[in-house]
Design a protein around this motif. Structure first.
Motif, PDB file in Angstrom:
ATOM      1  N   LEU A 177       0.699  -1.219  -0.017  1.00  0.00           N
ATOM      2  CA  LEU A 177       0.191   0.071   0.110  1.00  0.00           C
ATOM      3  C   LEU A 177       0.939   1.024  -0.058  1.00  0.00           C
ATOM      4  O   LEU A 177       2.077   1.270   0.355  1.00  0.00           O
ATOM      5  CB  LEU A 177      -0.922  -0.094   1.347  1.00  0.00           C
ATOM      6  N   PRO A 178       0.393   2.490  -0.596  1.00  0.00           N
ATOM      7  CA  PRO A 178       0.869   3.791  -0.282  1.00  0.00           C
ATOM      8  C   PRO A 178       1.305   4.002   0.941  1.00  0.00           C
ATOM      9  O   PRO A 178       0.501   3.789   1.893  1.00  0.00           O
ATOM     10  CB  PRO A 178       0.059   4.858  -1.105  1.00  0.00           C
ATOM     11  N   GLY A 179       2.203   4.761   1.320  1.00  0.00           N
ATOM     12  CA  GLY A 179       2.632   5.151   2.594  1.00  0.00           C
ATOM     13  C   GLY A 179       1.619   5.680   3.318  1.00  0.00           C
ATOM     14  O   GLY A 179       1.581   5.475   4.561  1.00  0.00           O
ATOM     15  N   GLN A 181      -1.466   5.314   3.482  1.00  0.00           N
ATOM     16  CA  GLN A 181      -2.407   4.170   3.540  1.00  0.00           C
ATOM     17  C   GLN A 181      -1.917   3.338   4.891  1.00  0.00           C
ATOM     18  O   GLN A 181      -2.471   2.804   5.971  1.00  0.00           O
ATOM     19  CB  GLN A 181      -2.889   3.267   2.783  1.00  0.00           C
ATOM     20  N   GLN A 182      -0.631   3.008   4.763  1.00  0.00           N
ATOM     21  CA  GLN A 182       0.033   2.247   5.542  1.00  0.00           C
ATOM     22  C   GLN A 182       0.046   2.997   7.010  1.00  0.00           C
ATOM     23  O   GLN A 182      -0.015   2.178   7.997  1.00  0.00           O
ATOM     24  CB  GLN A 182       1.756   2.087   5.373  1.00  0.00           C
TER      25      GLN A 182
END
Length: 184
Positions: A177-179, A181-182
């Motif tokens: 996942l993109p940062g 979202q992480q």
């Protein structure tokens, strides 16, 4: 007392509440939390506050200085049940002028100048010297970031199904996942 007298003069319901807060660190924050709890105990579906555009700008600046992400930089939401802030898009100057035109007295919380927000409030004219309309610009940024925060939350909720496998978080799926979202 002043609000109670005004409510009585206008034949509006008024609930006087007294909260006790012990002296100590973060008094303003603890007092705000105590007031909120007391208001919630009234059981109202909506609780309107008089926060305005300048309050929003101070909130955004305060959160920015703390290193907040979009959740903090969106500032106060116009509606965040049970809270609603119908004056959030109006400047203090406009509201004060309106109040005076109606014969109402503008009252400032005497604790404000000593608070962190009071210090930020004194910075706002300096920010206006750097960029005119700083309060309005900060409030506008909060509205934009609020919309982006909603989108990011929806994308994160949608991604959760792929990240949560058999009741556990899959590191492999999470790493894909993109940062932003992480972090969520």
């Amino acid at each position: 007392a002043m609000v109670g007298e005004m409510a009585d003069a206008l034949s509006l319901p008024f609930h006087g509440i007294r909260v006790e807060v012990e002296p100590g660190p973060n008094l303003a924050s603890r007092a705000r939390d105590a007031r909120r709890r007391a208001l919630l105990e009234l059981g109202m579906q909506r609780i309107a506050t008089a926060h305005h555009q300048n309050d929003q700008a101070e909130t955004v600046l305060f959160h920015l200085l703390r290193g907040a992400g979009t959740r903090g930089l969106r500032g106060m939401l116009p509606v965040d049940p049970p809270w609603c802030r119908p004056l959030l898009h109006e400047s203090r100057d406009v509201l004060e002028a309106w109040a005076r035109s109606c014969g109402l007295k503008w009252v400032e919380d005497p604790s404000n100048p000593l608070s962190q927000r009071g210090h930020l409030r004194r910075l706002m004219p300096l920010l206006d010297e750097v960029h005119g309309g700083a309060s309005a610009a900060l409030a506008r940024s909060a509205r934009i970031l609020g919309r982006e925060d909603v989108l990011l939350e929806e994308l994160t909720d949608a991604a959760w199904a792929s990240v949560c496998v058999d009741g556990r978080v899959s590191r492999h799926q999470l790493a894909g996942l993109p940062g932003a979202q992480q972090l969520r």
